[in-house]
Enzyme design. Structure first.
Site: not given
Ligand code: PMP
Length: 404
Positions: A202, A122, A363, A225, A199
């Protein structure tokens, strides 16, 4: 297993109608809906407890502090971390990674050093490291993957070397659903004395994660999430690492003594928590973690795996269906395109049927480039989704496909 219909009653929003059709919410990878207990915990705290934490001598302040610190213990237990000193509250995964990239980078990254990320990250696990590389004259290197969305572990082994300072990798890809072999990734990095950030944005909502088992040095996730409010997240860090890192932000809470000549910093975890924390959200996060723990992470995993298997099977029968992410070890995320239908058209038309999916690059623009596409449609499941909702999605896709 749990009683899905009863569970759905815990989430009032699921009863909504969208364009006169029952809401089919399949955008859980972006954010999950909130159970009553989480929202009620927030309302209750604002109505009955609210006071700033840590500095107050009065009753409410101490009660709010107790709730906040009890929440840290709930997170510790959820992650199976060794100590609450290792649990830093942040605003979410993004802030957790920025904190680490700044603090770790200040101390440990210098000109000519290398940072390893994977192709499927991401943006929030790419850009903070890229910014660090620009500040320090370091180099970002990328672990490749195959067409199914599986990391090339041989390439990883050959990329890691004496210049590598940290490896940063998603536990589960938010686009492909690939569950990466994090224990193996950590083991290989540790053989080179290199720390690893996972990270977990997910992974935490879908299956049990265990810091001592994975043995990663850092781990980030977002509350929203995993059925908790927005604005709260966690950075886990091994105590021996956090002790060595400088603070990220300065201000109240993170100090021991301040004079104009010199400031000394607070102990862990407070050294990294400048300013008033979101103590209402931390309490609500603990409620969310208690909620999923009561259902059982193994039950949630089994339910969502069954949904994913069923969805892949049913969707696979649609003419022109192309899946992105077909790793054997795959979580509850399905990215797809059908024929030449633009992802935005598919998403917009599904919305008209009450079906909420996400479209676009999610993203993860470098991953899109690797796949040779601009974007996908993404359906992502949560503990409250049903096979009937998968059927509605399949029927919806077929209807849209017919229109083209
Ligand atoms: N890493 C991953 C794998 C994600 O899916 C996301 C959110 N789509 C993020 C980071 C960022 O998370 P946040 O916007 O809650 O900071």
């Amino acid at each position: 297993m749990y009683d899905i219909e009863k569970v759905r009653e815990d989430f009032p929003i699921l009863a909504r109608q969208i364009y006169n059709r029952p809401l089919v919410y399949l955008d859980n990878g972006a954010t999950t809906q909130k159970p009553r207990c989480v929202v009620e915990a927030m309302v209750d705290e604002y109505y009955n407890v609210n006071a700033n934490v840590h500095r107050g001598v009065h009753f409410l302040s101490q009660q709010a502090t107790d709730l906040h610190e009890a929440s840290r213990e709930t997170v510790r237990a959820f992650l199976n971390a060794k100590s609450t000193s290792e649990i830093l509250f942040t605003r979410g995964t993004t802030e957790s990674i920025n904190l680490l990239a700044f603090s770790f980078g200040e101390t440990f990254v210098h000109e000519g050093d290398e940072i390893l990320v994977s192709t499927m990250e991401h943006h929030s696990n790419i850009v903070p490291w890229q910014m660090l590389c620009e500040r320090k004259g370091a180099k970002l290197r990328v672990i490749p993957m195959d067409d199914a969305g599986v990391l090339d572990m041989e390439a990883y082994k050959s990329l890691i070397n004496e210049k590598t300072r940290i490896v940063c990798c998603a536990h589960v890809s938010n686009v492909l659903g690939t569950v990466n072999p994090v224990k193996e990734i950590v083991k290989i990095a540790h053989d080179h004395d290199v720390p690893v950030l996972i990270d977990g944005a997910q992974s935490t909502p879908h299956f049990k994660v265990d810091m001592q088992d994975i043995d990663c040095d850092f781990f980030a996730f977002s509350g929203h999430k995993i059925y908790a409010p927005t604005g709260i997240g966690v950075l886990y860090g091994k105590e021996q690492w956090l002790e060595k890192l400088p603070p990220y932000q300065g201000g109240g809470e993170m100090i021991k003594n301040v004079s104009f000549e010199k400031t000394t910093y607070n102990e862990l975890p407070y050294k990294f928590e400048a300013g008033t924390p979101d103590y209402v959200a931390s309490h609500a996060l603990a409620q969310a973690l208690d909620y999923v723990s009561a259902l059982g992470m193994d039950n949630i995993y089994a339910h969502e795996q069954e949904l994913t298997r069923y969805a892949m099977e049913q969707m696979g029968q649609i003419e022109g269906m192309r899946f992105f992410g077909t790793a054997d070890h795959k979580d509850a995320v399905i990215s797809f395109l059908v024929g030449n239908i633009h992802h935005l058209d598919m998403g917009t038309l599904l919305d008209r049927l009450g079906i909420a999916v996400r479209t676009g690059h999610h993203c993860a623009e470098p991953l899109m480039r690797r796949l040779g596409i601009e974007g996908t449609v993404r359906a992502s499941f949560a503990l409250y989704n049903t096979k009937a909702e998968v059927d509605a999605l399949v029927a919806g896709i077929q209807r849209v496909a017919k229109m083209f």
